[in-house]
Motif scaffolding. Structure first.
Motif, PDB file in Angstrom:
ATOM      1  N   SER A   1      42.637  90.464  12.730  1.00 40.14           N
ATOM      2  CA  SER A   1      43.325  91.575  12.315  1.00 40.14           C
ATOM      3  C   SER A   1      43.437  92.729  13.563  1.00 40.14           C
ATOM      4  CB  SER A   1      42.414  92.345  11.251  1.00 40.14           C
ATOM      5  OG  SER A   1      41.389  93.013  11.669  1.00 40.14           O
TER       6      SER A   1
ATOM      7  N   ASP B   1      51.245  88.906   5.158  1.00 40.44           N
ATOM      8  CA  ASP B   1      50.260  88.372   5.967  1.00 40.44           C
ATOM      9  C   ASP B   1      49.137  87.413   4.985  1.00 40.44           C
ATOM     10  OD1 ASP B   1      47.520  88.294   6.904  1.00 40.44           O
ATOM     11  OD2 ASP B   1      48.348  89.532   8.486  1.00 40.44           O
TER      12      ASP B   1
ATOM     13  N   ASP C   1      47.473  83.291  14.711  1.00 36.10           N
ATOM     14  CA  ASP C   1      48.691  83.354  14.259  1.00 36.10           C
ATOM     15  C   ASP C   1      49.190  82.559  13.203  1.00 36.10           C
ATOM     16  OD1 ASP C   1      50.262  85.290  15.867  1.00 36.10           O
ATOM     17  OD2 ASP C   1      51.165  83.705  17.242  1.00 36.10           O
TER      18      ASP C   1
ATOM     19  N   SER D   1      46.902  91.931  16.803  1.00 34.42           N
ATOM     20  CA  SER D   1      48.554  92.308  16.874  1.00 34.42           C
ATOM     21  C   SER D   1      49.017  93.468  17.739  1.00 34.42           C
ATOM     22  CB  SER D   1      49.108  92.337  15.488  1.00 34.42           C
ATOM     23  OG  SER D   1      48.520  93.832  14.904  1.00 34.42           O
TER      24      SER D   1
ATOM     25  N   THR E   1      46.720  85.941   6.307  1.00 34.90           N
ATOM     26  CA  THR E   1      45.601  85.297   7.292  1.00 34.90           C
ATOM     27  C   THR E   1      44.284  84.780   6.478  1.00 34.90           C
ATOM     28  OG1 THR E   1      46.466  86.633   9.149  1.00 34.90           O
ATOM     29  CG2 THR E   1      44.330  86.013   9.217  1.00 34.90           C
TER      30      THR E   1
ATOM     31  N   ASP F   1      50.053  85.005  10.156  1.00 41.69           N
ATOM     32  CA  ASP F   1      50.723  86.150  10.653  1.00 41.69           C
ATOM     33  C   ASP F   1      52.135  86.380   9.717  1.00 41.69           C
ATOM     34  OD1 ASP F   1      52.989  87.504  12.515  1.00 41.69           O
ATOM     35  OD2 ASP F   1      51.118  87.992  13.231  1.00 41.69           O
ATOM     36  N   TYR F   2      52.287  87.531   9.289  1.00 38.32           N
ATOM     37  CA  TYR F   2      53.500  87.951   8.670  1.00 38.32           C
ATOM     38  C   TYR F   2      54.868  87.429   9.051  1.00 38.32           C
ATOM     39  CZ  TYR F   2      54.738  91.815  11.788  1.00 38.32           C
ATOM     40  OH  TYR F   2      55.293  92.477  12.886  1.00 38.32           O
TER      41      TYR F   2
END
Length: 213
Positions: free
Chosen positions: A98, A70, A59, A101, A72, A62-63
């Motif tokens: 990736s 995003d 996380d 989610s 990451t 995370d967006y």
């Protein structure tokens, strides 16, 4: 730096980054996901180090935590590179993350057992009593209503993906959380998910009884 020291370093990094996170994606969510992953790994053959590191970092970029962007790779790659992980290992971690989610894995199952474990571990924390608490924490953090009588709760019976960012917290159960039980990858997660799913049903039935006129 040995593996244990590397994991402890990542743990501290994540804790510092998520110190003031109140959307349900806080440090303790990450801890629970790691614990879930460790339980699942007892019955699965996987690269444990990849599972643990991906669980800690799933996380961090995370967006939802970065205004819809995003981050990451921007965060994870230099972190792991500084700890002397090779590019192949880092790419594997990024791929696992990736595929974790809900939207990312709804139509296409994860491509590795490591990604399946981390995805299951994360989804389990969106179910049961913890899942209920997190749903309302996230909804409140985003300024959403608890419930709206105009909600189309029949969406639970469809395969439509979760897309409405403005729906109520109760609607979130029908759009996403009640569908998780049937999306688990591993037998361990399926077993745990069954009980948590039933608890959410009990909660929703009680909620609907209490709001009746």
């Amino acid at each position: 730096m040995n593996e244990l020291n590397k994991i402890n370093y990542i743990k501290t990094f994540v804790k510092n980054r998520l110190y003031n996170e109140y959307s349900g994606h806080d440090y303790w969510h990450i801890v629970r996901v790691v614990n879930n992953a460790q339980k699942i790994m007892l019955n699965e053959s996987a690269d444990n180090l990849k599972v643990i590191i991906a669980s800690w970092l799933h996380d961090i970029g995370d967006y939802k935590l970065h205004n819809g962007i995003d981050k990451t790779k921007e965060i994870v790659f230099p972190l792991l590179k500084s700890m002397e992980f090779n590019n192949k290992f880092i790419d594997d971690i990024l791929k696992i993350i990736s595929e974790v989610s809900y939207n990312g894995g709804f139509n296409q199952p994860p491509s590795s057992i490591e990604a399946k474990i981390v995805q299951d571990a994360d989804r389990l924390d969106a179910m049961g009593a913890i899942g209920i608490a997190r749903a309302f924490a996230y909804g409140g953090n985003k300024g959403r209503e608890i419930y709206n009588p105009d909600d189309n709760l029949n969406i639970y019976n469809s395969k439509e993906e979760y897309k409405n960012n403005n729906s109520s917290s109760i609607m979130h159960f029908y759009e996403k959380l009640l569908k998780l039980k049937n999306l688990m990858n591993t037998d361990t997660a399926k077993f745990i998910a069954h009980r948590r799913h039933e608890f959410m049903i009990l909660f929703l039935n009680e909620f609907m009884d209490e709001i009746k006129n």
